[in-house]
Motif scaffolding. Structure first.
Motif, PDB file in Angstrom:
ATOM      1  N   ASN A   1       7.704  -8.730  -7.240  1.00  0.00           N
ATOM      2  CA  ASN A   1       6.415  -9.370  -6.972  1.00  0.00           C
ATOM      3  C   ASN A   1       5.300  -8.342  -6.760  1.00  0.00           C
ATOM      4  O   ASN A   1       4.667  -8.296  -5.703  1.00  0.00           O
ATOM      5  CB  ASN A   1       6.535 -10.305  -5.770  1.00  0.00           C
ATOM      6  N   TYR A   2       5.068  -7.507  -7.723  1.00  0.00           N
ATOM      7  CA  TYR A   2       3.965  -6.553  -7.649  1.00  0.00           C
ATOM      8  C   TYR A   2       3.056  -6.765  -8.847  1.00  0.00           C
ATOM      9  O   TYR A   2       3.416  -7.419  -9.833  1.00  0.00           O
ATOM     10  CB  TYR A   2       4.464  -5.109  -7.589  1.00  0.00           C
ATOM     11  N   GLN A   3       1.866  -6.241  -8.753  1.00  0.00           N
ATOM     12  CA  GLN A   3       0.900  -6.310  -9.843  1.00  0.00           C
ATOM     13  C   GLN A   3       0.911  -4.979 -10.596  1.00  0.00           C
ATOM     14  O   GLN A   3       1.209  -3.919 -10.020  1.00  0.00           O
ATOM     15  CB  GLN A   3      -0.508  -6.578  -9.299  1.00  0.00           C
ATOM     16  N   VAL A   4       0.541  -5.060 -11.917  1.00  0.00           N
ATOM     17  CA  VAL A   4       0.635  -3.882 -12.780  1.00  0.00           C
ATOM     18  C   VAL A   4      -0.715  -3.635 -13.439  1.00  0.00           C
ATOM     19  O   VAL A   4      -1.423  -4.574 -13.833  1.00  0.00           O
ATOM     20  CB  VAL A   4       1.729  -4.074 -13.854  1.00  0.00           C
ATOM     21  N   LEU A   5      -1.042  -2.352 -13.554  1.00  0.00           N
ATOM     22  CA  LEU A   5      -2.246  -1.905 -14.249  1.00  0.00           C
ATOM     23  C   LEU A   5      -1.837  -0.809 -15.222  1.00  0.00           C
ATOM     24  O   LEU A   5      -1.185   0.162 -14.821  1.00  0.00           O
ATOM     25  CB  LEU A   5      -3.261  -1.361 -13.235  1.00  0.00           C
ATOM     26  N   LEU A   6      -2.195  -0.999 -16.535  1.00  0.00           N
ATOM     27  CA  LEU A   6      -1.822  -0.043 -17.580  1.00  0.00           C
ATOM     28  C   LEU A   6      -3.070   0.569 -18.203  1.00  0.00           C
ATOM     29  O   LEU A   6      -4.065  -0.132 -18.457  1.00  0.00           O
ATOM     30  CB  LEU A   6      -0.982  -0.724 -18.669  1.00  0.00           C
ATOM     31  N   PHE A   7      -2.981   1.902 -18.424  1.00  0.00           N
ATOM     32  CA  PHE A   7      -4.046   2.647 -19.115  1.00  0.00           C
ATOM     33  C   PHE A   7      -3.482   3.222 -20.419  1.00  0.00           C
ATOM     34  O   PHE A   7      -2.347   3.708 -20.447  1.00  0.00           O
ATOM     35  CB  PHE A   7      -4.554   3.816 -18.244  1.00  0.00           C
TER      36      PHE A   7
ATOM     37  N   LEU B   1       1.568  -0.760  -1.288  1.00  0.00           N
ATOM     38  CA  LEU B   1       2.188   0.402  -1.893  1.00  0.00           C
ATOM     39  C   LEU B   1       1.665   0.529  -3.316  1.00  0.00           C
ATOM     40  O   LEU B   1       1.747  -0.415  -4.115  1.00  0.00           O
ATOM     41  CB  LEU B   1       3.720   0.260  -1.912  1.00  0.00           C
ATOM     42  N   VAL B   2       1.084   1.702  -3.650  1.00  0.00           N
ATOM     43  CA  VAL B   2       0.579   1.961  -5.005  1.00  0.00           C
ATOM     44  C   VAL B   2       1.442   3.058  -5.611  1.00  0.00           C
ATOM     45  O   VAL B   2       1.588   4.147  -5.015  1.00  0.00           O
ATOM     46  CB  VAL B   2      -0.897   2.388  -4.988  1.00  0.00           C
ATOM     47  N   GLY B   3       2.031   2.778  -6.756  1.00  0.00           N
ATOM     48  CA  GLY B   3       2.829   3.757  -7.470  1.00  0.00           C
ATOM     49  C   GLY B   3       2.348   3.918  -8.908  1.00  0.00           C
ATOM     50  O   GLY B   3       1.792   2.979  -9.499  1.00  0.00           O
ATOM     51  N   GLY B   4       2.523   5.095  -9.456  1.00  0.00           N
ATOM     52  CA  GLY B   4       2.055   5.321 -10.822  1.00  0.00           C
ATOM     53  C   GLY B   4       2.918   6.333 -11.557  1.00  0.00           C
ATOM     54  O   GLY B   4       3.505   7.226 -10.931  1.00  0.00           O
ATOM     55  N   ALA B   5       2.985   6.172 -12.879  1.00  0.00           N
ATOM     56  CA  ALA B   5       3.753   7.098 -13.719  1.00  0.00           C
ATOM     57  C   ALA B   5       3.185   7.056 -15.128  1.00  0.00           C
ATOM     58  O   ALA B   5       2.527   6.088 -15.537  1.00  0.00           O
ATOM     59  CB  ALA B   5       5.224   6.731 -13.713  1.00  0.00           C
TER      60      ALA B   5
ATOM     61  N   LYS C   1       2.031  -3.211  -4.731  1.00  0.00           N
ATOM     62  CA  LYS C   1       2.928  -4.148  -4.027  1.00  0.00           C
ATOM     63  C   LYS C   1       2.462  -4.313  -2.595  1.00  0.00           C
ATOM     64  O   LYS C   1       2.207  -3.333  -1.881  1.00  0.00           O
ATOM     65  CB  LYS C   1       4.365  -3.632  -4.054  1.00  0.00           C
ATOM     66  N   SER C   2       2.360  -5.544  -2.176  1.00  0.00           N
ATOM     67  CA  SER C   2       1.952  -5.837  -0.805  1.00  0.00           C
ATOM     68  C   SER C   2       3.099  -5.546   0.165  1.00  0.00           C
ATOM     69  O   SER C   2       4.251  -5.934  -0.069  1.00  0.00           O
ATOM     70  CB  SER C   2       1.528  -7.299  -0.675  1.00  0.00           C
ATOM     71  N   LEU C   3       2.746  -4.857   1.260  1.00  0.00           N
ATOM     72  CA  LEU C   3       3.722  -4.568   2.331  1.00  0.00           C
ATOM     73  C   LEU C   3       3.487  -5.461   3.546  1.00  0.00           C
ATOM     74  O   LEU C   3       3.976  -5.157   4.639  1.00  0.00           O
ATOM     75  CB  LEU C   3       3.626  -3.087   2.742  1.00  0.00           C
ATOM     76  N   ALA C   4       2.741  -6.547   3.345  1.00  0.00           N
ATOM     77  CA  ALA C   4       2.461  -7.452   4.473  1.00  0.00           C
ATOM     78  C   ALA C   4       3.738  -8.043   5.070  1.00  0.00           C
ATOM     79  O   ALA C   4       3.866  -8.154   6.298  1.00  0.00           O
ATOM     80  CB  ALA C   4       1.509  -8.558   4.020  1.00  0.00           C
ATOM     81  N   PRO C   5       4.735  -8.486   4.251  1.00  0.00           N
ATOM     82  CA  PRO C   5       5.966  -9.007   4.868  1.00  0.00           C
ATOM     83  C   PRO C   5       6.666  -7.967   5.745  1.00  0.00           C
ATOM     84  O   PRO C   5       7.177  -8.287   6.826  1.00  0.00           O
ATOM     85  CB  PRO C   5       6.819  -9.406   3.651  1.00  0.00           C
ATOM     86  N   GLU C   6       6.707  -6.730   5.239  1.00  0.00           N
ATOM     87  CA  GLU C   6       7.337  -5.680   6.042  1.00  0.00           C
ATOM     88  C   GLU C   6       6.534  -5.426   7.329  1.00  0.00           C
ATOM     89  O   GLU C   6       7.114  -5.189   8.390  1.00  0.00           O
ATOM     90  CB  GLU C   6       7.438  -4.385   5.224  1.00  0.00           C
ATOM     91  N   ARG C   7       5.194  -5.466   7.185  1.00  0.00           N
ATOM     92  CA  ARG C   7       4.370  -5.293   8.390  1.00  0.00           C
ATOM     93  C   ARG C   7       4.645  -6.396   9.405  1.00  0.00           C
ATOM     94  O   ARG C   7       4.768  -6.133  10.616  1.00  0.00           O
ATOM     95  CB  ARG C   7       2.885  -5.308   7.993  1.00  0.00           C
ATOM     96  N   ASP C   8       4.736  -7.641   8.916  1.00  0.00           N
ATOM     97  CA  ASP C   8       5.010  -8.742   9.834  1.00  0.00           C
ATOM     98  C   ASP C   8       6.378  -8.574  10.494  1.00  0.00           C
ATOM     99  O   ASP C   8       6.540  -8.850  11.706  1.00  0.00           O
ATOM    100  CB  ASP C   8       4.948 -10.070   9.083  1.00  0.00           C
TER     101      ASP C   8
END
Length: 535
Positions: A97-103, A165-169, A186-193
């Motif tokens: 459940n994360y969002q993706v951005l491609l260049f 969390l922002v990751g890139g490759a 990816k949202s870390l809100a569940p982990e924060r809660d």
């Protein structure tokens, strides 16, 4: 502040803030428990936080790497933006459940940036430092197998304040040109809660641990302080003269040993006090019996000496000095016997006060008039100062104080009478050299000698002691000091309320308490009349 005084001030401050031992025990237990609980909770929280975030982070990054290899890696060499967008949507459709951005660059060589959901993930959400790290090519060698690596960073979006969390490759291809780069959010809100719930749980556990520690401290303090309180009560009773006080001893701990030591000390003290009381009683009986036995022959001898004194002018000049010596020594011996009898009454506790309303100025005037001291005394006293006291005992006090002042200080002696709240104050001041500082603490001691080389004197050495005892029996006191301008000052303080005096309505005086000649000027400071010159 020096290093030596700092610990003392800290202890004083600590004792002021925590005045009781119970409170100190509770606070110390609470601080220790709080420190331990906070330390344990903090360690547990950070360990769990690291584990939760690491697990979520690794799962998302591994999934993103695989998804990028499967989707972006299957793109044709010459792709268009729509194909790149389809790849981004396909990559975002995983269970993480994360969002993706491609260049990338399309077939026409124009830059193309697509997102699986533009409203959720935009180019501005990717930190510039992360983009630079992803785009940087590193040389391939034995320590580095790939020119590009996967990088990640945790951020907080300003739009909603949630952690992400922002990751890139960068996809590895035959050529860097046109090779797409991908980023995931990816949202870390569940982990924060989850971590917040854990923090609350640890906080509640810490609070419960603190309350439990305080309850344990209270129980421990009660267990420890109960025998200490019993010991304090026993010590108080012992100090009040109840020498048969003992503690019940049980157990073998330090408090039990302390109780045994207290009982042993109390037993030893009781035996010692009994021995001293017996000796003191025997001494009092001896002095009382001796005084009574001497009084009868002294009466007869005094009568004879009076006759000899009357006939002194008719005696042989060779005999007259001896007769004068006998007369003076007989008077001195008679004064000593009377004073010893008075002292024994004080020691035995049989001295009584016969109260009456007295005009102090009239009483002082009568005292100095009866002894022909009017020309040597200056009186500063207002008429009408009425005090309820024993006039005979006040006469004894005044006679001793004024007689001593005349003997050692010379005339004129100044007597001032004033009243303070609930207190009558009479000061007797002389013009003499004053009292030596080393003698001042002993002026009211019985038979005290300021000069050991001159133990014999005209006085009995008991006058000031008897005056002090007469003041005490009224609930008052006598003090002595030197005036700044010179001379000694004796200050008599007596309560002037009838309810402040130990009145005995049935007391009519002791038949043997006749003051007699109880007013001789006895020695000041050393108890001897001829010691005045040594001041």
């Amino acid at each position: 502040m020096t290093d030596a005084t700092r610990p003392g001030r800290l202890r004083a401050w600590f004792a002021g803030v925590l005045p009781t031992l119970r409170l100190r025990l509770v606070v110390v237990f609470a601080l220790v428990a709080l420190t331990a609980a906070v330390s344990a909770s903090g360690i547990a929280y950070w360990l769990n936080r690291d584990a939760v975030l690491t697990r979520a982070q690794n799962a998302a990054l591994n999934d993103f790497r695989k998804s990028m290899e499967d989707n972006a890696g299957s793109l044709p060499r010459k792709f268009d933006c729509e194909q790149l967008r389809d790849a981004a949507r396909s990559m975002a459709g995983t269970t993480q459940n994360y969002q993706v951005l491609l260049f990338g660059e399309d077939a026409r060589g124009e830059p193309c940036a697509v997102a699986s959901d533009r409203s959720a993930f935009a180019v501005s959400d990717v930190p510039s430092a992360l983009r630079k790290a992803v785009a940087k090519r590193r040389p391939v060698d034995d320590g580095n197998s790939y020119p590009y690596h996967l990088y990640w960073q945790r951020i907080t979006k300003k739009s909603d304040g949630d952690p992400y969390l922002v990751g890139g490759a960068k996809l590895i291809g035959d050529s860097d040109t046109g090779t797409p780069s991908g980023y995931m959010l990816k949202s870390l809100a569940p982990e924060r809660d989850d971590l917040n719930s854990l923090a609350w749980s640890l906080g509640i556990a810490t609070g419960l641990a603190l309350i439990g520690a305080m309850l344990i401290a209270q129980a421990a303090a009660t267990t420890v302080l109960r025998p200490v309180r019993r010991l304090a009560d026993a010590a108080t009773r012992l100090g009040e003269g109840k020498l048969d006080t003992r503690l019940k001893v049980s157990g073998t701990d330090e408090l039990a040993e302390l109780s045994r030591t207290f009982n042993q000390t109390a037993s030893s003290l009781e035996r010692r006090v009994a021995e001293l009381s017996a000796r003191e009683a025997s001494s009092r009986r001896f002095v009382a019996d001796m005084s009574h036995e001497l009084r009868t022959p002294m009466t007869a001898i005094s009568a004879v000496t009076e006759v000899l004194e009357e006939e002194q002018d008719n005696l042989d000049p060779m005999i007259a000095p001896a007769v004068q010596l006998v007369v003076s020594e007989t008077r001195r011996l008679n004064d000593l016997v009377e004073n010893l009898m008075e002292v024994t009454r004080f020691d035995a506790g049989t001295a009584k006060v016969v109260l009456d309303d007295v005009d102090v100025a009239d009483q002082v005037t009568a005292c100095i008039d009866a002894r022909a001291w009017l020309d040597a005394v200056e009186l500063d006293a207002d008429r009408g100062i009425m005090v309820r006291l024993d006039p005979r005992r006040l006469d004894v006090i005044l006679a001793n104080l004024i007689g001593n002042a005349l003997k050692h200080g010379g005339s004129p002696v100044r007597i001032s009478v004033r009243t303070e709240p609930d207190v009558l104050v009479i000061e007797v001041a002389d013009r003499g050299p004053g009292i030596p500082e080393e003698v001042l603490p002993h002026v009211f001691d019985r038979f005290y000698k300021a000069s050991a080389s001159r133990p014999r004197s005209e006085g009995s050495g008991l006058g000031l002691s008897i005056a002090q005892e007469n003041a005490h029996i009224h609930g008052g006191s006598i003090t002595a000091h030197n005036a700044p301008e010179g001379g000694a000052v004796f200050t008599l303080r007596l309560p002037h309320g009838a309810n402040a005096l130990p009145e005995d309505d049935e007391a009519h005086g002791d038949p043997d308490a006749d003051p007699g000649d109880d007013t001789p000027g006895t020695g000041r400071g050393d108890g001897d009349g001829d010691e005045g010159g040594s001041r």
